[in-house]
Design an enzyme around this catalytic site. Structure first.
Site, mmCIF file in Angstrom:
data_model
loop_
_atom_site.group_PDB
_atom_site.id
_atom_site.type_symbol
_atom_site.label_atom_id
_atom_site.label_comp_id
_atom_site.label_asym_id
_atom_site.label_seq_id
_atom_site.Cartn_x
_atom_site.Cartn_y
_atom_site.Cartn_z
ATOM 1 N N ASP A 32 0.823 -1.671 -0.105
ATOM 2 C CA ASP A 32 0.188 0.152 0.045
ATOM 3 C C ASP A 32 0.671 1.375 0.352
ATOM 4 O O ASP A 32 1.483 1.144 0.917
ATOM 5 C CB ASP A 32 -1.114 0.208 1.090
ATOM 6 C CG ASP A 32 -2.115 1.173 1.512
ATOM 7 O OD1 ASP A 32 -3.514 0.643 1.544
ATOM 8 O OD2 ASP A 32 -1.910 2.191 0.663
ATOM 9 N N ASN A 88 -12.721 -3.183 3.058
ATOM 10 C CA ASN A 88 -13.891 -1.838 3.171
ATOM 11 C C ASN A 88 -15.124 -1.775 2.000
ATOM 12 O O ASN A 88 -14.262 -2.404 0.831
ATOM 13 C CB ASN A 88 -13.925 -0.360 3.333
ATOM 14 C CG ASN A 88 -13.103 -0.596 4.327
ATOM 15 O OD1 ASN A 88 -12.867 -1.011 5.376
ATOM 16 N ND2 ASN A 88 -11.586 0.035 4.588
ATOM 17 N N GLN A 95 -14.192 2.708 2.266
ATOM 18 C CA GLN A 95 -13.965 2.558 0.945
ATOM 19 C C GLN A 95 -13.629 3.458 0.307
ATOM 20 O O GLN A 95 -14.071 4.606 0.016
ATOM 21 C CB GLN A 95 -14.948 1.312 -0.056
ATOM 22 C CG GLN A 95 -14.557 0.718 -0.967
ATOM 23 C CD GLN A 95 -15.514 -0.055 -1.343
ATOM 24 O OE1 GLN A 95 -16.236 -0.418 -1.416
ATOM 25 N NE2 GLN A 95 -14.439 -0.681 -2.909
ATOM 26 N N HIS A 101 -10.670 -5.470 -2.727
ATOM 27 C CA HIS A 101 -8.946 -5.265 -2.154
ATOM 28 C C HIS A 101 -9.115 -5.060 -0.737
ATOM 29 O O HIS A 101 -10.325 -5.638 -0.027
ATOM 30 C CB HIS A 101 -8.164 -3.731 -1.967
ATOM 31 C CG HIS A 101 -8.676 -2.925 -1.950
ATOM 32 N ND1 HIS A 101 -9.744 -1.863 -2.112
ATOM 33 C CD2 HIS A 101 -8.826 -2.551 -0.838
ATOM 34 C CE1 HIS A 101 -9.949 -0.829 -2.396
ATOM 35 N NE2 HIS A 101 -9.442 -1.310 -0.537
ATOM 36 N N HIS A 103 -6.951 -5.271 2.601
ATOM 37 C CA HIS A 103 -5.564 -4.783 3.380
ATOM 38 C C HIS A 103 -5.348 -6.027 4.069
ATOM 39 O O HIS A 103 -6.518 -6.713 4.891
ATOM 40 C CB HIS A 103 -6.523 -4.114 3.988
ATOM 41 C CG HIS A 103 -6.848 -2.767 4.008
ATOM 42 N ND1 HIS A 103 -5.826 -1.456 3.289
ATOM 43 C CD2 HIS A 103 -8.418 -2.308 3.586
ATOM 44 C CE1 HIS A 103 -6.972 -0.672 2.623
ATOM 45 N NE2 HIS A 103 -7.980 -1.149 2.495
HETATM 46 P P1 AMP Z 1 -9.435 1.422 0.795
HETATM 47 O O1 AMP Z 1 -9.994 2.933 1.685
HETATM 48 O O2 AMP Z 1 -10.208 0.127 1.573
HETATM 49 O O3 AMP Z 1 -10.385 1.609 -0.214
HETATM 50 O O4 AMP Z 1 -8.514 1.564 0.017
HETATM 51 C C1 AMP Z 1 -7.426 1.746 -1.015
HETATM 52 C C2 AMP Z 1 -5.917 2.200 -0.371
HETATM 53 O O5 AMP Z 1 -5.404 2.067 -1.937
HETATM 54 C C3 AMP Z 1 -5.321 2.876 0.436
HETATM 55 O O6 AMP Z 1 -4.902 2.579 1.960
HETATM 56 C C4 AMP Z 1 -4.574 3.791 0.035
HETATM 57 O O7 AMP Z 1 -3.549 3.710 0.464
HETATM 58 C C5 AMP Z 1 -4.078 2.497 -1.273
HETATM 59 N N1 AMP Z 1 -4.069 3.195 -2.289
HETATM 60 C C6 AMP Z 1 -4.227 4.115 -2.560
HETATM 61 N N2 AMP Z 1 -4.150 3.977 -4.198
HETATM 62 C C7 AMP Z 1 -2.592 2.865 -4.518
HETATM 63 C C8 AMP Z 1 -2.271 2.987 -5.294
HETATM 64 N N3 AMP Z 1 -1.700 3.524 -6.948
HETATM 65 N N4 AMP Z 1 -1.173 1.731 -5.303
HETATM 66 C C9 AMP Z 1 -1.192 1.600 -3.179
HETATM 67 N N5 AMP Z 1 -1.759 2.226 -3.033
HETATM 68 C C10 AMP Z 1 -2.686 2.445 -3.245
#
Ligand code: AMP
Ligand code: ZN
Length: 135
Positions: A32, A88, A95, A101, A103
């Site tokens: 992440d 999420n 989300q 995805h 975590h």
């Molecule tokens: P969520 O809030 O559950 O949708 O999680 C989205 C996650 O994606 C967050 O923890 C962000 O830090 C991560 N994220 C967003 N864009 C990228 C990216 N380009 N590469 C890696 N992680 C990302």
């Protein structure tokens, strides 16, 4: 199915570079970019599903098996003390990227990762309502 406007579709397909920890025909596992702790990683299916509600059943099963294998391996490498698996669904639940995805968040004793909730008490009327509606 892919979504041309989805960043995780592009990452999963390798069109946008990522720190990839693992890849197979169904998933890419990446670090992440905004980690909650050292080693925070994401399991991303290569096909586009908005979230758990529409995720393919076979991929849902495989995702948990993959989470198990990855956390068992990563905890050796990271030396962490615990793991949270977080997933999420929809904005109200936090989300921000609307491509399913999971975590995998390593936990270190005394860390300041702010996951958790204030425990309430199960109300009798809520219990009855939910059990009845599920019948
Ligand atoms: P969520 O809030 O559950 O949708 O999680 C989205 C996650 O994606 C967050 O923890 C962000 O830090 C991560 N994220 C967003 N864009 C990228 C990216 N380009 N590469 C890696 N992680 C990302
Ligand atoms: Zn997508």
């Amino acid at each position: 199915m892919k979504d041309d406007n989805c960043i995780f579709c592009k990452i999963a397909a390798g069109e946008i570079p990522s720190a990839t920890l693992y890849e197979d025909e169904d998933f890419r596992v990446i670090l992440d970019l905004g980690p909650a702790s050292k080693g925070h990683a994401l399991i991303i299916p290569k096909e586009h599903y908005r979230n758990l509600y529409d995720l393919d059943d076979g991929l849902a099963s495989k995702a948990l098996v993959l989470a198990k294998r990855m956390t068992v391996r990563l905890k050796e490498i990271l030396g962490c003390d615990g793991y949270n698996i977080v997933q999420n669904n929809e904005e109200a639940a936090g989300q921000t990227v609307f491509h399913f995805h999971m975590h995998m968040i390593p936990r270190y004793q005394g860390d300041k990762v702010g996951l958790g909730w204030h425990m309430g008490k199960l109300k009798e009327e809520d219990k009855e309502e939910i059990l009845n509606k599920l019948k």
